[in-house]
Design an enzyme around this catalytic site. Structure first.
Site, PDB file in Angstrom:
ATOM      1  N   ASP A 177      69.995-124.978 -63.719  1.00  0.00           N
ATOM      2  CA  ASP A 177      69.103-123.787 -65.030  1.00  0.00           C
ATOM      3  C   ASP A 177      69.343-123.620 -66.480  1.00  0.00           C
ATOM      4  O   ASP A 177      70.706-123.290 -66.675  1.00  0.00           O
ATOM      5  CB  ASP A 177      69.667-122.115 -63.956  1.00  0.00           C
ATOM      6  CG  ASP A 177      69.534-120.849 -64.176  1.00  0.00           C
ATOM      7  OD1 ASP A 177      68.151-121.948 -65.208  1.00  0.00           O
ATOM      8  OD2 ASP A 177      69.340-120.200 -64.084  1.00  0.00           O
ATOM      9  N   LYS A 230      61.590-117.218 -71.763  1.00  0.00           N
ATOM     10  CA  LYS A 230      62.492-116.810 -72.808  1.00  0.00           C
ATOM     11  C   LYS A 230      61.911-117.956 -74.136  1.00  0.00           C
ATOM     12  O   LYS A 230      61.538-117.830 -75.140  1.00  0.00           O
ATOM     13  CB  LYS A 230      64.024-117.424 -72.856  1.00  0.00           C
ATOM     14  CG  LYS A 230      64.813-116.817 -72.042  1.00  0.00           C
ATOM     15  CD  LYS A 230      65.109-116.455 -70.439  1.00  0.00           C
ATOM     16  CE  LYS A 230      65.788-115.141 -70.556  1.00  0.00           C
ATOM     17  NZ  LYS A 230      66.181-115.633 -69.031  1.00  0.00           N
ATOM     18  N   TRP A 232      75.025-115.913 -64.871  1.00  0.00           N
ATOM     19  CA  TRP A 232      74.105-116.558 -63.959  1.00  0.00           C
ATOM     20  C   TRP A 232      73.989-117.762 -62.761  1.00  0.00           C
ATOM     21  O   TRP A 232      73.880-117.157 -61.691  1.00  0.00           O
ATOM     22  CB  TRP A 232      73.106-117.035 -64.808  1.00  0.00           C
ATOM     23  CG  TRP A 232      72.010-116.252 -66.284  1.00  0.00           C
ATOM     24  CD1 TRP A 232      72.134-115.489 -67.053  1.00  0.00           C
ATOM     25  CD2 TRP A 232      70.997-115.048 -65.426  1.00  0.00           C
ATOM     26  NE1 TRP A 232      71.565-114.758 -67.313  1.00  0.00           N
ATOM     27  CE2 TRP A 232      70.607-114.267 -66.245  1.00  0.00           C
ATOM     28  CE3 TRP A 232      70.433-114.835 -63.789  1.00  0.00           C
ATOM     29  CZ2 TRP A 232      69.337-113.556 -65.896  1.00  0.00           C
ATOM     30  CZ3 TRP A 232      70.102-114.166 -63.486  1.00  0.00           C
ATOM     31  CH2 TRP A 232      69.527-112.962 -64.736  1.00  0.00           C
TER      32      TRP A 232
HETATM   33  C1  LIG Z   1      66.588-115.427 -67.492  1.00  0.00           C
HETATM   34  C2  LIG Z   1      67.351-115.722 -66.366  1.00  0.00           C
HETATM   35  C3  LIG Z   1      66.962-116.407 -65.327  1.00  0.00           C
HETATM   36  C4  LIG Z   1      66.519-115.086 -64.823  1.00  0.00           C
HETATM   37  O1  LIG Z   1      65.218-115.167 -64.696  1.00  0.00           O
HETATM   38  P1  LIG Z   1      64.331-114.719 -63.956  1.00  0.00           P
HETATM   39  O2  LIG Z   1      62.568-114.824 -64.515  1.00  0.00           O
HETATM   40  O3  LIG Z   1      64.142-113.435 -64.470  1.00  0.00           O
HETATM   41  O4  LIG Z   1      63.850-114.387 -62.683  1.00  0.00           O
HETATM   42  C5  LIG Z   1      68.007-116.800 -64.414  1.00  0.00           C
HETATM   43  N1  LIG Z   1      69.013-117.282 -65.163  1.00  0.00           N
HETATM   44  C6  LIG Z   1      69.170-118.040 -66.995  1.00  0.00           C
HETATM   45  C7  LIG Z   1      70.337-118.419 -66.790  1.00  0.00           C
HETATM   46  C8  LIG Z   1      68.488-117.015 -67.249  1.00  0.00           C
HETATM   47  O5  LIG Z   1      68.619-116.312 -68.780  1.00  0.00           O
END
Ligand SMILES: *Cc1c(COP(=O)(O)O)cnc(C)c1O
Length: 362
Positions: free
Chosen positions: A173, A197, A103
């Protein structure tokens, strides 16, 4: 409810049953309005209440200080990979990135397309099995920001100790562990996460940003890409993701009901502890590639002695009522994603299944 199984999917993922049932009950006729929440104006009294209660729940649960804005922005965490550099990476500025895995790399790739970037720490030589220690992150005093991914959903590593970047904004993030533990807003200037999540359905990000950072954002962007616009309009500049925010409100209500952030954090420690214990007590038959101090409470990854055994494990686990245990296609192996709504019972049963599977196959 007998047809709900233990869903270990990495995202979208299991959500609190009580929130789903509440939405189902209220769906067709929302609180006597004669229409559902997704059919009415987002400027009316019903939605207004949902919107501001969702924001208030997040502020309360995460103890978000008053000098931070909470924004709801469509496009998931992925759009944030672009919006961060678009808003903060002006000419002559460098965005400094910590490369912790899959990511982080996506954020870096988008940053590069917008401006000048520098990778200031990388876990690549250790195959992304470890998080940096705070002092390993050597940033420049004039960096536009330091960006890191604090829970790598695919690699199964989590940051348990954030660096202090002083006056350089620290941007994290937190998609796959937001609302599972406290956030230290004395260190973090912007925390963001895709909501699918721990919070709700996919398609949106929650962005929590220090007001002084919002003030520094680029003014010359198309409206939707501008943090200034989202912040000044309480995320109601355009039509928001009504349904996503509604479910998020119900999900955060549930977090409050079960005891708040401390309760979900304790659950995360217990659940992941049970699965790590099953791995650690297997005499090396199951193996977790992750550095012990970097182990994620949300995404537990492990290998079996062979890929054939991994296939067999995943298939038999599914038959036994555990879905979503296949590791990401880029790394293989197994992964149990256990977000807030995964009951402790799910982790307990999975750990027991792991012991039984080893006895039968070792
Ligand atoms: C799931 C995830 C994303 C992506 O999220 P989207 O909503 O699909 O854009 C980005 N960073 C991390 C750490 C993730 O787990």
């Amino acid at each position: 409810m007998k047809n709900r199984i233990f869903n270990f999917s990495a995202g979208p993922c299991t959500l609190p049953l009580s929130a789903l049932e509440k939405a189902q009950k209220d769906f067709v006729d929302y609180q006597g309005a004669g229409m559902s929440i997704i059919e009415m104006s987002h400027r009316g009294k019903h939605y207004d209440k949902v919107h501001f209660e969702a924001i208030a729940n997040i502020r309360e649960l995460l103890s978000v200080p008053e000098d931070f804005d909470i924004m709801f922005i469509q496009g998931g965490a992925t759009l944030q990979f672009a919006m961060v550099p678009m808003n903060f990476l002006g000419a002559g500025k460098v965005g400094e990135y910590v490369n912790t895995g899959a990511w982080a790399k996506k954020a870096i790739a988008d940053g590069k397309k917008i401006g000048e970037t520098k990778v200031i720490w990388s876990g690549e030589d250790k195959n992304f099995t470890v998080m940096p220690k705070p002092l390993d992150i050597k940033f420049s005093a004039d960096a536009a920001f330091v960006h890191m991914c604090s829970n790598e959903t695919i690699g199964g590593i989590e940051c348990h100790d954030f660096p202090d970047t002083g006056s350089v904004p620290l941007i994290a993030d937190m998609s796959s562990h937001i609302m599972s533990r406290p956030i230290d807003f004395s260190k973090i200037d912007m925390a963001y996460g895709g909501v699918q999540k721990n919070l709700g359905p996919a398609g949106m990000a929650v962005v929590i940003m220090k007001k002084s950072l919002v003030e520094k954002a680029n003014e010359n962007l198309p409206a939707y890409l501008s943090y200034k616009i989202h912040a000044s309009k309480d995320s109601l500049y355009n039509t928001p993701s009504v349904f996503v925010i509604y479910i998020m409100k119900l999900t955060t209500d549930w977090v409050k009901e079960i005891g708040g952030l401390k309760a979900v954090e304790n659950l995360a420690i217990s659940r992941s502890g049970l699965v790590y214990e099953a791995i650690d007590n297997s005499g090396g038959w199951y193996s977790c590639p992750v550095d012990k101090n970097s182990r994620s409470r949300m995404n537990v990854v492990w290998r079996l002695p062979s890929e054939d055994l991994e296939k067999k494990f995943i298939a038999e686990a599914l038959d036994a009522g555990f879905s979503g245990l296949k590791g990401h296609r880029s790394v293989g192996g197994c992964r149990a994603s256990m977000y807030n709504a995964m009951p402790l019972e799910g982790a307990k049963k999975l750990a027991e299944f792991m012991v039984r599977f080893k006895q039968a196959n070792a």
